[in-house]
Structure formats: C-alpha cells, structure tokens
Design an enzyme around this catalytic site. Sequence first.
Site, mmCIF file in Angstrom:
data_model
loop_
_atom_site.group_PDB
_atom_site.id
_atom_site.type_symbol
_atom_site.label_atom_id
_atom_site.label_comp_id
_atom_site.label_asym_id
_atom_site.label_seq_id
_atom_site.Cartn_x
_atom_site.Cartn_y
_atom_site.Cartn_z
ATOM 1 N N PHE A 146 22.864 -23.352 -15.137
ATOM 2 C CA PHE A 146 23.419 -22.001 -15.240
ATOM 3 C C PHE A 146 23.083 -21.246 -13.969
ATOM 4 C CE2 PHE A 146 23.507 -17.496 -15.983
ATOM 5 C CZ PHE A 146 24.731 -17.330 -16.595
ATOM 6 N N ASP A 232 17.151 -21.850 -7.338
ATOM 7 C CA ASP A 232 17.593 -20.668 -8.071
ATOM 8 C C ASP A 232 16.443 -20.241 -8.980
ATOM 9 O OD1 ASP A 232 18.580 -18.775 -9.797
ATOM 10 O OD2 ASP A 232 20.474 -19.800 -10.205
ATOM 11 N N LYS A 273 17.131 -10.751 -11.200
ATOM 12 C CA LYS A 273 16.477 -10.323 -12.440
ATOM 13 C C LYS A 273 15.190 -9.504 -12.220
ATOM 14 C CE LYS A 273 18.976 -13.176 -15.570
ATOM 15 N NZ LYS A 273 19.462 -14.534 -15.436
#
Length: 423
Positions: A146, A232, A273
Amino acid sequence: MSTQIASKSQEFIDLEDKHGAHNYHPLPVVLEKGDGVYVWDVEGKRYYDFLSAYSAVNQGHCHPAIVGAMNKQAQTLTLTSRAFHNDKLGVYEKYITDYFKFDKVLPMNTGAEAVETAIKIARKWAYEKKGVAETEAKIIVCENNFHGRTTTIISFSNDEGARKNFGPYTPGFVKVPYDDAEALEEALKGDNIAGLLVEPIQGEAGVYTPSDDFMKICRELCSKYNALFIADEIQTGIARTGALLAVCGKCSCQGHCERQETYSRPDVLILGKALSGGAYPVSAVLADDEIMNVIKPGQHGSTFGGNPVAAAVAMAALDVVKDENLAQNARELGSYFREKMNDYIQNSDLVTLVRGRGLLNAIVINDSEESDTAWNICLKLRDNGLLAKPTHGNIIRFAPPLVMNKEQLDECIEIIIRTLEEF
Ligand SMILES: *Cc1c(COP(=O)(O)O)cnc(C)c1O
C-alpha cells in the site's frame, strides 16, 4: 449486537452519507474532540483511539506544542508558494535533514504525493546516473503493498478494490512477493531496474511483519545491483515501531546512530502521516545530493509543499518525538502488549495470532476474510470505549498514540480481552 447509534450521531452520519462520496466505510462513531490518547464522540462518550489516524497521530491528539506551533505560524505567514523564499523553509530543511541524516529533503503534503515524488526521482536517477535507456526504467514493488491512491500508485497495487476500473495503468513496475529475498534478487538482476519501493512493515496489508533481516537484505541487494532502496516509512516511521524508523530494526538508538549492523539506511526515505503530528498534511522525501540533485527547477513541485505552517508543524512534531522518548515508549509498551495478548491467545479459539513491532500491531481473527466477525468485534470495542478498525476482513490493527502510559495500556488490554471474551 449493539449497533444502536444515538440520534445526534446519526444526524452527522446521515449528512456524510447524503452529501459525501462513499469512498470510505467508517465505523459508526462521530468524534468531536481529541486529547492525547483519547477522543470523544458528540454524545460526550470517551474512547481510547487505537488507530491514531493510521499512525498520523503518534504524538497524541491536539498536542499543545504542535498545535501551538501551528497557531503561531498561522497568525504570521501561511503560504508564499515556492515562487518566493520564506523564513521557515530553510530552517525546517536543515532541521529535518539533520534529524534523519540525509543531505536534502523535498517537501510535499500527502503520503501519496511523496511516493510519487520518490518514483519520479528514482526514474530520473536511473536515466541520468545509472544509464538506463529512456522510458525503460522499472521499479520493483512488493505484493500486497500500500503506497497511496494516485493513478500511478494503484497501477502497481494488487488490491482489486483499489485498482479495478481505474485503468489504463502506469507501466514500469515489477512485483515480487514480500519478504522473499530470492525473488527480490532475481528481479534486481533484470534490466533497467531503477529501485525497490518497499514498506518495512506492510501496515494496510494487515501489519504484515517481515523477517527481522528483510530490510538488511533489501539494503544489501540494492547496493549489489546498483538500484535505489526506497523505504516507504509513511506509516512505520517516526517512532511507531519502537525505533525512529522501522529500517533501524532492533537498534535502540532511535535512528540517531549509524550502526550499520542494524540500520538499513535507505537511499530514498519517504515520510508522511506522523511528520504532521496529525495536525496538518506534511510529507517529505529525503535523499543524499547525488540522488536528489537530479531534480532541477521546474521539474517537480507543489503549491503547498514546504509552506511555513507545514514547516513549523513538522519541526514541533519531530521535537515531541525526541523530547518525550516516544520510540522507547512504543518499544516497551509494544512488547508488553504482545506479551499480554499472547497470554490471552493461549486459551482462545477466536484469535489466532498477534503480530507487529512497537505499537503497530494486529490480531488475526480465526474466521474467513469475508466474515464480519472482525467488524463486529470493532463495534463491540467501540461500545466498550476503544476504537479500532479491521484492515482486512479478519485482521484488526491496534495502533494507539505513542504518548500512552502503562496504566492506560493496561486498561485497554482489559477492554480488548473482555470484548473478545464476549464473542
Ligand atoms: C498512508 C500511507 C500512504 C499514503 O499516504 P496519504 O497521506 O494517505 O496519501 C502511503 N504509504 C503508506 C505505507 C501509508 O501507510
């Protein structure tokens, strides 16, 4: 099964249902306030937040230092665009590159944008530094990845919901199974490989935690075949897994040493985030000069990327992580949580497994992916004062803010076990 919704909450849910696109399926709870590890719904009921906005709120809700920095900057200067300089961007760029020990940062806003940025940098690097033939560059990705929701990113997803009927897809990606060193090495032997884009733990896939040495293997193989190791860390980074970065592995330095045996330093690091402390969208791509300098004026950008508010918020958010020892707290509370859950699982037919690192964990429910057991457990958890959501049909992620203390976690474990025992 208690799925009763108070009428005030129902009104807000109905508004979203009628006027908003149906691109999410939220748990039926309507929140209006947050403070630290807690959120409150519009009826005034308090909950433990065990999702933390997919790990964007690692520092806890409405952290006064982060909100304070945001307010202060918002009253002074909010946006100049990159057409002009401002007095916050350079300060922030120095701060974040010192913090993570890279030469340069490219500031963006959302995670998906940062991933897109990393892909563009990797391709350009492949053509200009590695000598890959124009338009032939390939990036290796992992099955069940993802990395966000843009057209290019969903092109290399294997989640049907994320992909189907959004084609034609962007070419140039090669998929290998996650945590499979042999398959990775085979792929890296291929022609025109620019890099490997990988999550240190696959959060959305269900907190799928690879072998302890997988990041090390990724690092070594990418070096061996002259491909960029692109990590990531949008969900795993910034203390969530008990280290500053998940690529720091079991090292206890919080990312502030360079012990090669534990730190699998990526060539390109993607953050988002929790870089914002949940307050304001901030993302970033970090790399050293020889890679980042392939980007020249006019070749990439974003109107809001690196704006003064984002710069102030990100510095405050990273300060909190260090000042409050959040990596260490996540590491200690995480092991305690898995220990307690494992004790419970010994005598449970309902839960087969707990896995994770630091405070990024998940339990696997003993039922099919299509069953609604995990969803129903989450509804019951909500009734009992704790908010979590299934990642896939039968997996529930548990990721509270990292500012939690042991007493609070004990109460949460009690709620979770009591709820599971009701099934
Ligand atoms: C959330 C996430 C993204 C996308 O971030 P957005 O801010 O939602 O665009 C990318 N990669 C990982 C690993 C994520 O968890």
